[in-house]
Write a protein that holds these residues in place. Structure first.
Motif, PDB file in Angstrom:
ATOM      1  N   VAL A   1       1.823   6.642  -6.830  1.00 19.43           N
ATOM      2  CA  VAL A   1       0.646   7.327  -7.414  1.00 19.43           C
ATOM      3  C   VAL A   1       0.613   9.019  -7.073  1.00 19.43           C
ATOM      4  O   VAL A   1       0.937   9.886  -8.142  1.00 19.43           O
ATOM      5  CB  VAL A   1      -0.678   6.933  -6.950  1.00 19.43           C
ATOM      6  CG1 VAL A   1      -1.666   7.710  -7.551  1.00 19.43           C
ATOM      7  CG2 VAL A   1      -0.866   5.587  -7.576  1.00 19.43           C
ATOM      8  N   TRP A   2       1.118   9.034  -6.002  1.00 22.05           N
ATOM      9  CA  TRP A   2       0.891  10.454  -5.579  1.00 22.05           C
ATOM     10  C   TRP A   2       2.073  11.222  -5.489  1.00 22.05           C
ATOM     11  O   TRP A   2       2.395  12.469  -5.535  1.00 22.05           O
ATOM     12  CB  TRP A   2       0.381  10.552  -4.108  1.00 22.05           C
ATOM     13  CG  TRP A   2      -1.228  10.332  -4.167  1.00 22.05           C
ATOM     14  CD1 TRP A   2      -1.949  11.089  -5.017  1.00 22.05           C
ATOM     15  CD2 TRP A   2      -1.860   9.480  -3.402  1.00 22.05           C
ATOM     16  NE1 TRP A   2      -3.252  10.614  -4.844  1.00 22.05           N
ATOM     17  CE2 TRP A   2      -3.415   9.702  -3.698  1.00 22.05           C
ATOM     18  CE3 TRP A   2      -1.624   8.432  -2.367  1.00 22.05           C
ATOM     19  CZ2 TRP A   2      -4.335   8.809  -3.267  1.00 22.05           C
ATOM     20  CZ3 TRP A   2      -2.613   7.829  -1.864  1.00 22.05           C
ATOM     21  CH2 TRP A   2      -3.959   7.920  -2.286  1.00 22.05           C
TER      22      TRP A   2
ATOM     23  N   GLY B   1       0.876  -1.190  -0.007  1.00 26.41           N
ATOM     24  CA  GLY B   1      -0.124   0.056  -0.031  1.00 26.41           C
ATOM     25  C   GLY B   1       0.918   1.350  -0.154  1.00 26.41           C
ATOM     26  O   GLY B   1       0.523   2.447  -0.794  1.00 26.41           O
ATOM     27  N   LEU B   2       1.866   1.265   0.835  1.00 25.11           N
ATOM     28  CA  LEU B   2       2.918   2.384   0.766  1.00 25.11           C
ATOM     29  C   LEU B   2       3.359   2.503  -0.640  1.00 25.11           C
ATOM     30  O   LEU B   2       3.547   3.822  -0.932  1.00 25.11           O
ATOM     31  CB  LEU B   2       3.990   2.157   2.082  1.00 25.11           C
ATOM     32  CG  LEU B   2       5.036   3.301   2.217  1.00 25.11           C
ATOM     33  CD1 LEU B   2       4.486   4.505   2.723  1.00 25.11           C
ATOM     34  CD2 LEU B   2       6.209   2.670   2.917  1.00 25.11           C
ATOM     35  N   SER B   3       3.901   1.567  -1.111  1.00 22.57           N
ATOM     36  CA  SER B   3       4.643   1.546  -2.299  1.00 22.57           C
ATOM     37  C   SER B   3       3.653   2.243  -3.537  1.00 22.57           C
ATOM     38  O   SER B   3       4.045   3.195  -4.369  1.00 22.57           O
ATOM     39  CB  SER B   3       5.189   0.257  -2.871  1.00 22.57           C
ATOM     40  OG  SER B   3       5.971  -0.356  -1.773  1.00 22.57           O
ATOM     41  N   VAL B   4       2.444   1.733  -3.336  1.00 21.78           N
ATOM     42  CA  VAL B   4       1.452   2.026  -4.460  1.00 21.78           C
ATOM     43  C   VAL B   4       0.829   3.717  -4.329  1.00 21.78           C
ATOM     44  O   VAL B   4       1.111   4.368  -5.098  1.00 21.78           O
ATOM     45  CB  VAL B   4       0.177   1.339  -4.437  1.00 21.78           C
ATOM     46  CG1 VAL B   4      -0.683   1.930  -5.303  1.00 21.78           C
ATOM     47  CG2 VAL B   4       0.525  -0.298  -4.815  1.00 21.78           C
ATOM     48  N   ALA B   5       0.938   4.013  -3.043  1.00 20.56           N
ATOM     49  CA  ALA B   5       0.478   5.455  -2.530  1.00 20.56           C
ATOM     50  C   ALA B   5       1.794   6.343  -3.106  1.00 20.56           C
ATOM     51  O   ALA B   5       1.471   7.411  -3.582  1.00 20.56           O
ATOM     52  CB  ALA B   5       0.410   5.567  -1.057  1.00 20.56           C
ATOM     53  N   MET B   6       2.947   5.852  -2.837  1.00 20.93           N
ATOM     54  CA  MET B   6       4.148   6.761  -3.265  1.00 20.93           C
ATOM     55  C   MET B   6       4.215   6.884  -4.868  1.00 20.93           C
ATOM     56  O   MET B   6       4.311   7.868  -5.328  1.00 20.93           O
ATOM     57  CB  MET B   6       5.563   6.297  -2.627  1.00 20.93           C
ATOM     58  CG  MET B   6       5.690   6.515  -1.060  1.00 20.93           C
ATOM     59  SD  MET B   6       7.422   5.837  -0.630  1.00 20.93           S
ATOM     60  CE  MET B   6       8.452   6.818  -1.361  1.00 20.93           C
TER      61      MET B   6
ATOM     62  N   PHE C   1      -7.715  -0.531  -8.345  1.00 22.74           N
ATOM     63  CA  PHE C   1      -6.804  -0.976  -7.115  1.00 22.74           C
ATOM     64  C   PHE C   1      -7.024  -2.164  -6.536  1.00 22.74           C
ATOM     65  O   PHE C   1      -6.235  -2.910  -5.977  1.00 22.74           O
ATOM     66  CB  PHE C   1      -7.078   0.442  -6.190  1.00 22.74           C
ATOM     67  CG  PHE C   1      -6.199   0.010  -4.919  1.00 22.74           C
ATOM     68  CD1 PHE C   1      -4.702   0.183  -4.978  1.00 22.74           C
ATOM     69  CD2 PHE C   1      -6.595  -0.347  -3.776  1.00 22.74           C
ATOM     70  CE1 PHE C   1      -4.115  -0.086  -3.953  1.00 22.74           C
ATOM     71  CE2 PHE C   1      -6.087  -0.652  -2.749  1.00 22.74           C
ATOM     72  CZ  PHE C   1      -4.648  -0.562  -2.742  1.00 22.74           C
TER      73      PHE C   1
ATOM     74  N   LEU D   1      -2.512   5.193 -12.384  1.00 24.24           N
ATOM     75  CA  LEU D   1      -3.186   3.830 -12.060  1.00 24.24           C
ATOM     76  C   LEU D   1      -4.489   3.885 -12.674  1.00 24.24           C
ATOM     77  O   LEU D   1      -5.318   4.299 -12.234  1.00 24.24           O
ATOM     78  CB  LEU D   1      -3.298   3.849 -10.448  1.00 24.24           C
ATOM     79  CG  LEU D   1      -3.971   2.556  -9.783  1.00 24.24           C
ATOM     80  CD1 LEU D   1      -3.289   1.311 -10.484  1.00 24.24           C
ATOM     81  CD2 LEU D   1      -4.129   2.602  -8.327  1.00 24.24           C
TER      82      LEU D   1
ATOM     83  N   ASP E   1       3.382  10.228  -9.618  1.00 22.46           N
ATOM     84  CA  ASP E   1       2.607  10.649 -10.716  1.00 22.46           C
ATOM     85  C   ASP E   1       2.401   9.526 -11.550  1.00 22.46           C
ATOM     86  O   ASP E   1       2.357   9.756 -12.887  1.00 22.46           O
ATOM     87  CB  ASP E   1       2.851  11.885 -11.530  1.00 22.46           C
ATOM     88  CG  ASP E   1       2.568  13.172 -10.488  1.00 22.46           C
ATOM     89  OD1 ASP E   1       1.643  13.083  -9.938  1.00 22.46           O
ATOM     90  OD2 ASP E   1       3.423  14.136 -10.627  1.00 22.46           O
TER      91      ASP E   1
END
Lengths: 594, 373
Positions: free
Chosen positions: B246-247, B239-244, B257, B253, B250
């Motif tokens: 995407v946000w 989750g942390l990796s995906v959040a980094m 999800f 996604l 840039d």
């Protein structure tokens, strides 16, 4: 049905070519503590694991109340409480978390869980430490916590694998009382140990050697059989090693061991008592008297009897004349001239607001074997580290080999040898390379280093394993290698920190014989030990407790001081415990008076 | 499951969770390491050519030649310098200070008028990848300049055919966009395999395995006790990796999800299973840690298509890559991130992950017998 209780029937287990257990048959039906006693490699741990269902036998079977411990292991899990040698506590969980986990795993009924845990915490005295991580407990406390975990559900059988290794004498006594209290009536406790004085406290002793049962009975039966066979030779100090060597060659004697100023002898069965003059021809004062047998005598006699057809036990082969050539011989042996080797004067060490060593003074003569004894945390190791120049004193003075420690600790370090408690050599290097390394570290010239290395290999019986990896050696060899490494630079003073921890009794005796030979050559030996029966090997003992010197005596004087009406012949441990208890009483009295 | 077994399992899960939370190294593996890797790959490593140093030599200044030279300065891909002669330019190339030398010959103006102009491009081939990219970009600058010239002149002498390429899924051709989804797989391989491989081995190292085995807890319960908390930790790390991604970086996604999370769960199961196999087989923390890096992390890095294209590998290595779980997950992750929820890619890869997960867990279960030696 093969009957109630624990029954071992022809139990055999091999590991590759090595036979760990060789057709062992024994039945344990009654409650009480059964000591499993034997040297390293006797098969003690293997036996425990077979009973616990963690190993399968190659032949024979072991049953508890008629149920097979191998095939019905799962059904017996809750009936058997097992405490492994490694203690098996999770060091990153607190005491209470360990207890809860084991209670859940062992199926203590949920409603009884907290009551049961509280009872364990109270009995072990661990209640104030319930939230402490198990890894932060002292050796004695950790052992009690492990015991509480093992006994959290009332068992049918208790297995304790060397529960008292690394535990100081006071904690060891508490552990004994605890096991007796918690095991419950009629529950047999199998307690393996390398401490022979512990064997004397068991209700029954099983003596194991090389996977075979060589003795079974109450401790009194063992010592009773030796009632008339134990003698003591009193001999001048500088004659004791030659007397020991002669005794070792005498077929009428199965054992000759140096204790304090004496030579303790055990006669072979039906052999006539030897003549003092034959053992010490050049000492007209020498005399032989009968003495009370100890369990250790019975142990050695039983081992000697069991091994008779094979090679003699691992004591060093006596040379033709004189003492065994052990230690650090130098061309001109230093004389034991009564000169001073080491002196400390009001030595103090503080760590923050904690005073680890509180004004200790003593002096040690050249060639003396000087023992520092005390419970864990008493300050022994701190004194040692200061004397070795590894830790600067907070106050007071110390002189080592004539050098003031405060002025030149490095110069003093060059004159001492240090053998650490843990095996601190390079396990992946060969024996030869380890010695080369230490010779190099002490800055010996190359040719000299080679000469001393070869001499050490020969003297310490290491030549046959010179090419083996040090880490793969059996404990006895490793210990000899550690000693050889500490002696590479021919030190004047040798420091031994718990040198015999984890080493079996025969190896321990051989070690002490080497130490005695070295002392005779004028090397001063400073030693700490947990084996209080070994304190008898020292010339003088300093009892350290809470950073202070409680007593400084010869072993005999220490024992004599503790003699009471109900205990006319106390051993060193009794004397030690009496001193500590008295000190505690005085401290408590001082507090209540204030 | 009996009530006693349920109680044992929950006790074991609680124990493992506490141990993980108290061990700073497991938190570091699960959260700090992914963040560091993402930063390195997100900011540091890039397969794009941007600001590549080039030397542009104009042998004979003229309006056309100067305009072409200026076009290189105008491109974001290049960071040109302008030596006066060919010799110093070639020296820069030899020293590695520029990646390419563009020589506009003295006859350029005249040749151009004749409709037969040529420009020499010397490339540093020591790094073949960069050389290819630089060559392509240089072609782009040249054809762009020619097109501008043609428009300026209003003439119809433009090149005969012009390929009008459009790049889908990653229009900006940012390598970050396909590296970071792959990185999520690398990160989970680390948490999954490295963390678990230490867990069982640690019980052996500390001797607590004997305590565990002497209780009624079964091997399956002991393993499950370890898998559950590490699985949750691995998913949190994902989750942390995906959040980094995407946000912070840039990365788009485009797919669902939930589908990504589902595939992650499958992949994590396989990675955990492999970690347990290593752990149960070695029974030694140090060896297990080394082996985990060797057989999970490195293959995930090299043989999964994360950086190196699997289709370009020799057939033998391609065959080996089928054993690397990360390969299937990276295919899914890159698709879900950049293309969308494309089931025809997701389903076969997910099936492969499921098979591997079941196989590894089964093997670990078989290796960990409730007996010592």
């Amino acid at each position: 049905m093969s009957g109630a209780g624990l029954v071992l029937d022809g139990l055999t287990r091999r590991f590759g070519a090595a036979v760990a257990l060789d057709g062992l048959s024994v039945r344990i039906a009654d409650g009480g503590i059964v000591g499993l006693v034997g040297p390293d490699g006797a098969g003690k741990s293997t036996l425990m694991r077979l009973v616990a269902g963690l190993l399968r036998p190659d032949a024979g079977r072991v049953t508890l109340d008629g149920r097979d411990c191998a095939t019905e292991a799962e059904a017996l899990r809750t009936a058997i409480a097992y405490m492994p040698q490694s203690r098996g506590l999770w060091t990153d969980l607190s005491v209470i978390e360990n207890l809860r986990l084991i209670a859940d795993l062992r199926g203590v009924p949920a409603g009884e869980r907290s009551a049961r845990i509280e009872r364990m915490l109270d009995s072990t005295g661990l209640a104030p430490f319930r939230d402490r991580l198990a890894g932060r407990l002292s050796g004695g406390m950790a052992q009690k916590a492990a015991l509480a975990c093992a006994l959290i559900r009332p068992p049918r059988l208790v297995l304790l694998d060397e529960p008292s290794v690394g535990v100081d004498p006071i904690s060891r006594r508490e552990l004994w009382a605890l096991v007796r209290e918690l095991a419950g009536d009629g529950v047999p406790v199998l307690w393996s140990t390398a401490y022979l004085d512990e064997a004397e406290r068991c209700d029954r002793v099983l003596l194991l050697d090389r996977g075979r049962l060589i003795g079974d009975g109450a401790p009194g039966d063992f010592t009773g059989a030796l009632e008339d066979r134990c003698l003591r030779l009193t001999v001048a100090r500088d004659r004791r090693l030659s007397a020991q060597a002669r005794a070792a060659r005498d077929p009428a004697l199965v054992d000759a061991v140096l204790r304090g100023g004496h030579l303790d002898l055990v006669l072979a069965e039906d052999a006539p008592a030897p003549d003092a003059a034959a053992l010490a021809p050049d000492d007209p004062q020498a005399r032989i008297e009968p003495r009370a047998p100890r369990f250790e005598d019975a142990f050695v006699a039983a081992l000697a009897a069991a091994r008779r057809p094979a090679a003699p036990a691992s004591s060093p082969a006596p040379s033709d004349d004189g003492p065994p050539r052990a230690g650090a011989p130098r061309p001109a042996a230093r004389e034991r001239d009564g000169g001073e080797a080491l002196a400390v004067d009001r030595l103090v060490k503080r760590f923050g607001d904690f005073t680890a060593v509180d004004g200790v003074s003593f002096s040690v003569g050249r060639g003396e074997i000087f023992g520092l004894i005390g419970p864990n945390g008493a300050g022994k190791s701190t004194i040692f580290k200061m004397l070795c120049g590894l830790l600067p004193p907070s106050d007071g003075a110390a002189r080592v080999a004539g050098i003031a420690l405060r002025d030149s600790p490095a110069a003093a370090r060059g004159r001492i040898g240090y053998m650490a408690q843990a095996f601190s050599l390079y396990g992946r290097l060969s024996v030869r390379r380890n010695l080369d390394f230490f010779a190099g570290a002490y800055g010996l010239p190359r040719a000299e280093a080679r000469r001393r290395r070869d001499r050490a290999l020969a003297e310490f019986g290491l030549a046959e394993v010179a090419g083996s990896r040090a880490g793969a050696l059996p404990p006895g060899y490793r210990q000899r290698l550690s000693l050889a490494a500490a002696l590479m630079h021919d030190p004047e003073i040798l420091f031994l920190d718990e040198p015999t921890s984890g080493v079996d009794p025969p190896t321990r005796r051989e070690f002490w014989l080497r130490i005695a030979a070295m002392a005779d050559r004028g090397v001063t030996v400073m030693v700490t030990t947990h084996f209080l029966d070994e304190a008898d090997y020292c010339d003088r003992l300093a009892v350290i407790y809470r950073g202070r010197l409680l007593a400084l005596e010869t072993p005999d004087a220490l024992k004599a001081g503790a003699a009471t009406a109900e205990r006319p012949e106390p051993d060193v441990e009794d004397a030690f415990v009496a001193l500590i208890e008295e000190s505690d009483r005085r401290a408590a009295g001082g507090r209540s008076a204030a | 499951m009996s009530r006693a077994a349920a109680r044992r399992l929950s006790a074991l899960v609680g124990k493992e969770s506490r141990q993980i939370l108290r061990d700073p190294s497991s938190i570091a593996i699960a959260f700090v390491l992914p963040a560091i890797l993402l930063f390195i790959f997100g900011y540091g490593v890039s397969l794009d050519a941007e600001g590549v140093p080039v030397a542009v030599v104009v042998e004979q200044p003229s309006p056309q030649a100067d305009s072409l030279a200026a076009a290189f300065a105008g491109s974001p891909s290049f960071d040109p310098v302008y030596p006066l002669h060919r010799t110093p330019a070639q020296r820069l190339l030899r020293l590695g200070e520029v990646r390419a030398v563009v020589v506009v010959p003295a006859s350029f103006e005249a040749d151009l008028a004749r409709g037969d102009a040529a420009v020499q491009v010397l490339l540093d081939g020591t790094d073949a990848n960069t050389a290819r990219i630089v060559s392509g970009y240089a072609d782009g600058v040249l054809s762009g300049w020619l097109a501008d010239l043609a428009r300026e002149r209003g003439a119809r002498t433009a090149p005969v055919i012009e390929a009008e390429s459009r790049i889908w899924f990653n229009p900006a051709v940012r390598s970050r966009n396909f590296l970071i989804p792959g990185l999520v797989a690398i990160v989970m391989t680390l948490t999954g395999a490295l963390l678990t491989s230490l867990l069982v081995a640690r019980e052996y190292d500390r001797g607590t395995i004997e305590t565990l085995m002497a209780t009624p807890a079964g091997v399956g319960e002991i393993l499950a006790g370890k898998v559950v908390p590490t699985f949750l930790l691995g998913m949190a790390s994902m989750g942390l990796s995906v959040a980094m991604a995407v946000w912070l970086f840039d990365v788009p996604l485009r797919g669902s999800f939930l589908v990504l999370a589902g595939a992650s769960a499958l992949f994590l199961t396989a990675a955990l299973g492999l970690g347990l196999v290593i752990s149960a087989a070695t029974k030694d923390q140090f060896v297990a840690g080394q082996l985990a890096i060797l057989v999970t992390f490195l293959p995930a890095f090299l043989l999964s298509g994360f950086i190196f294209n699997i289709d370009a590998m020799p057939p033998a290595i391609q065959a080996v890559s089928h054993l690397v779980a990360a390969r299937y997950f990276i295919a899914i992750a890159q698709t879900v991130f950049l293309v969308g929820t494309e089931w025809s890619v997701i389903l076969p890869n997910a099936a492969a992950l499921a098979v591997m997960g079941v196989a590894f867990l089964g093997l670990a279960r078989a290796l960990l017998v409730k007996r010592l030696g």
